[in-house]
Design a protein around this motif. Sequence first.
Motif, PDB file in Angstrom:
ATOM      1  N   LEU A  66      11.695  35.699 -20.751  1.00 44.01           N
ATOM      2  CA  LEU A  66      11.206  36.746 -21.663  1.00 44.01           C
ATOM      3  C   LEU A  66      10.079  37.544 -21.013  1.00 44.01           C
ATOM      4  O   LEU A  66       9.984  38.766 -21.183  1.00 44.01           O
ATOM      5  N   GLN A  68       9.843  38.260 -17.899  1.00 41.85           N
ATOM      6  CA  GLN A  68      10.508  39.197 -16.987  1.00 41.85           C
ATOM      7  C   GLN A  68      11.052  40.397 -17.760  1.00 41.85           C
ATOM      8  O   GLN A  68      10.915  41.543 -17.324  1.00 41.85           O
ATOM      9  N   ARG A  69      11.624  40.154 -18.917  1.00 41.56           N
ATOM     10  CA  ARG A  69      12.141  41.255 -19.735  1.00 41.56           C
ATOM     11  C   ARG A  69      10.997  42.145 -20.233  1.00 41.56           C
ATOM     12  O   ARG A  69      11.098  43.372 -20.218  1.00 41.56           O
ATOM     13  N   GLU A  72       9.426  44.659 -17.946  1.00 43.24           N
ATOM     14  CA  GLU A  72      10.198  45.887 -17.700  1.00 43.24           C
ATOM     15  C   GLU A  72       9.611  47.070 -18.471  1.00 43.24           C
ATOM     16  O   GLU A  72       9.887  48.227 -18.146  1.00 43.24           O
ATOM     17  N   GLU A 143      17.144  36.382 -22.807  1.00 42.98           N
ATOM     18  CA  GLU A 143      17.657  36.977 -21.565  1.00 42.98           C
ATOM     19  C   GLU A 143      18.349  38.316 -21.764  1.00 42.98           C
ATOM     20  O   GLU A 143      18.456  39.100 -20.824  1.00 42.98           O
ATOM     21  N   PRO A 145      19.303  42.125 -22.424  1.00 44.77           N
ATOM     22  CA  PRO A 145      18.472  43.288 -22.075  1.00 44.77           C
ATOM     23  C   PRO A 145      17.635  43.753 -23.255  1.00 44.77           C
ATOM     24  O   PRO A 145      18.009  43.574 -24.414  1.00 44.77           O
ATOM     25  N   GLY A 146      16.493  44.328 -22.934  1.00 43.66           N
ATOM     26  CA  GLY A 146      15.456  44.563 -23.931  1.00 43.66           C
ATOM     27  C   GLY A 146      15.769  45.529 -25.044  1.00 43.66           C
ATOM     28  O   GLY A 146      15.190  45.458 -26.116  1.00 43.66           O
ATOM     29  N   THR A 152      12.709  45.212 -29.055  1.00 38.51           N
ATOM     30  CA  THR A 152      11.713  44.415 -28.340  1.00 38.51           C
ATOM     31  C   THR A 152      10.718  43.776 -29.304  1.00 38.51           C
ATOM     32  O   THR A 152      10.393  42.588 -29.196  1.00 38.51           O
ATOM     33  N   ARG A 155      12.431  40.988 -31.145  1.00 35.11           N
ATOM     34  CA  ARG A 155      12.597  39.786 -30.332  1.00 35.11           C
ATOM     35  C   ARG A 155      11.274  39.036 -30.202  1.00 35.11           C
ATOM     36  O   ARG A 155      11.235  37.810 -30.287  1.00 35.11           O
ATOM     37  N   MET A 295      19.875  39.608 -13.735  1.00 34.01           N
ATOM     38  CA  MET A 295      18.418  39.670 -13.850  1.00 34.01           C
ATOM     39  C   MET A 295      17.757  38.795 -12.783  1.00 34.01           C
ATOM     40  O   MET A 295      16.781  39.197 -12.141  1.00 34.01           O
TER      41      MET A 295
ATOM     42  N   SER B  78       9.212  43.230 -11.075  1.00 36.97           N
ATOM     43  CA  SER B  78      10.403  42.408 -11.315  1.00 36.97           C
ATOM     44  C   SER B  78      10.806  41.623 -10.072  1.00 36.97           C
ATOM     45  O   SER B  78      11.552  40.658 -10.168  1.00 36.97           O
TER      46      SER B  78
END
Lengths: 311, 344
Positions: A66, A68-69, A72, A143, A145-146, A152, A155, A295, B78
């Motif tokens: 999360l 990492q997402r 973004e 995981e 995509p956002g 977002t 989530r 990802m 990332s």
Amino acid sequence: MPDVRTHEPDDHDNAYSGLLVGDARWAFGTDFEDPLAGVDTTVPDGVDPAALATYCLMLGDDALVLSQRLAEWCSNAPDLEEDIALSNIALDLLGQARLLLARAAAADGTQVPTLPAGSPVPDEDRLAFFRDDLRFRNVRLVEIPGGDFAETITRILLFSTWRLALFEELAHSRDAVLAAVAAKAVKELTYHRDFAGRWFLTLARGTDESRRRLLAGLDTLWPYWTELFETHGVERETAEAGVGVDPAGLAADVDVVLDQVLAASGVDRPALPPLAGVQGRKGRDGRHTEVLSRMLAEMQVVARAHPGGHW
Amino acid sequence: MSVVAEPEPEADPEADPKAEPESEAQLEARFQAVIARKDRIEPRDWMPDAYRRTLVRQVAQHAHSEIIGMQPEGSWISRAPSLRRKAILLAKVQDEAGHGLYLYSAAETLGVSRQELTEMLISGRQKYSSIFNYPTLSYADMGTIGWLVDGAAICNQVPLCRTSFGPYGRAMIRICKEESFHQRQGYELLATMMRGTDEQRAMVQESVDRFWWPSLMMFGPPDDASPNTAQSMAWGVKTHTNDELRQRFVDMTVPQAAALGVTLPDPDLVWNAERGAHDFGQPDWDELWAVVKGNGPCNTQRVAHRKRAWDEGAWVREAALAFANGTGTGTDDNDNDNDGTEPA
């Protein structure tokens, strides 16, 4: 050769004055190379080290993926305040992930990927960057995509409400490391839930478009929600040993909080069925959606190109 | 006005409400006196229109640079090769958003809104530092940007802590403290990589080769080609010339490069004992002007990225405003138990 430390006496905090000084603690980040430095990582009596490690990977991977997402969003948020807030949440989760992955490695080193002899890559990074998607243990909710800002926010609301309830119990774990990690994380998750709850209400009560997007985001995420409360064998085993938490027992408390936010926002729970697994196997078993591999390919690319790299 | 000198009682218009308003000449004289004694001008003080315009341009350009500057580094969050480096980089880029925030706030005290300034940026009417129109091509760039780019920025910015406009100077004090952290982080990354593998050392050298000349360009054109410098120095907005700051940067960087074990890509770089300073070559000024005029490797991409983020966030900002103003969807009654469709 001039003395690099020479500067005008009234310069404010001259940035160059300390650059060549051999002080290991002089830059942010240089003092947290080992997140568990100095901590006693002995596994408590009666606990299977492999199960404890796998359990730590489950909670650590949730946070890592999360994070990492959410990262973004950096430079992409609707305004600077939200850019900063989303980075903050990503950083908190990244910190939790580091501790949990390090704890997993300390409990059971056999789960840490092997690298060529002499590689200086620390265990937390071996687990994060040299493990394939089939060995990641995160729930699928984190995981995918956002989506847009509404998705977002939704989530974060769902995840932090659940994780806060879990970590409030985990703070009493018989494993002193997990208990300490959870106690620290509770403060962070309380902020994440508050941030997301306020935005959820704002978007629900903002404009027709914000409400439409919020409801669409909730519909996208809802099929992933039930998975968070399904008890995996490792969760059951660690809960019975007094080190983990059985997520099935969290549902009632989580529902109370979530229903308050939904009610204040005038939003009903979607009537959507949970997403099936693959022969019953889901995120906790290492069976993910198609996006996780992609990802991780991005996340791991530099580290994997330099298995002997020193960072 | 503040800090250094007590305000002169006869100069305070609020002391006697019946006093005649000051003439333009008196206001100008008072402004010049504040500048002359190196005190601060504050937002409610009278200031010449040209001073206000210069400051709006400079502070806005600085704020835009922080925000656009999030992109070249943000692009590697990332892919950061360790969790520790990911945390350091994300925190750094987040700091840049914070710097943008303080600077837009400082600009707002001059009577322009963040929204207006953002629209000037994404329509290309205001500029940002050209360095961010260069691409980031390896993780070593995260270190080089910290060491050289943030280092050059600090050389430019430390004198701005004493700039004549109060809100700008105070924002710069905080920004410089954080930039100095960033510079150390960058240097520490490069030093760590230089202790690593041959590939890592080559990556560091390649990155330094790419960023050295653009870093020198960050100080702006040579003094004889810098039209705004004289007025900005007279107003105390700028306190050193471009060439003075560039020289200082080169002199401080050379021993750091030696300690790191990298070569600076300038065959003319040599210590001049007579001057007590380094002689060095000239950057390719034609390239700088090409980048300034919009033809750098990433100009279009950077502005398009910012425009997309701003445009895609419009509905969120509108929703927040509607909610705050009480004009939002369903805020007129307690319809908490509706069916999730549009409330009446």
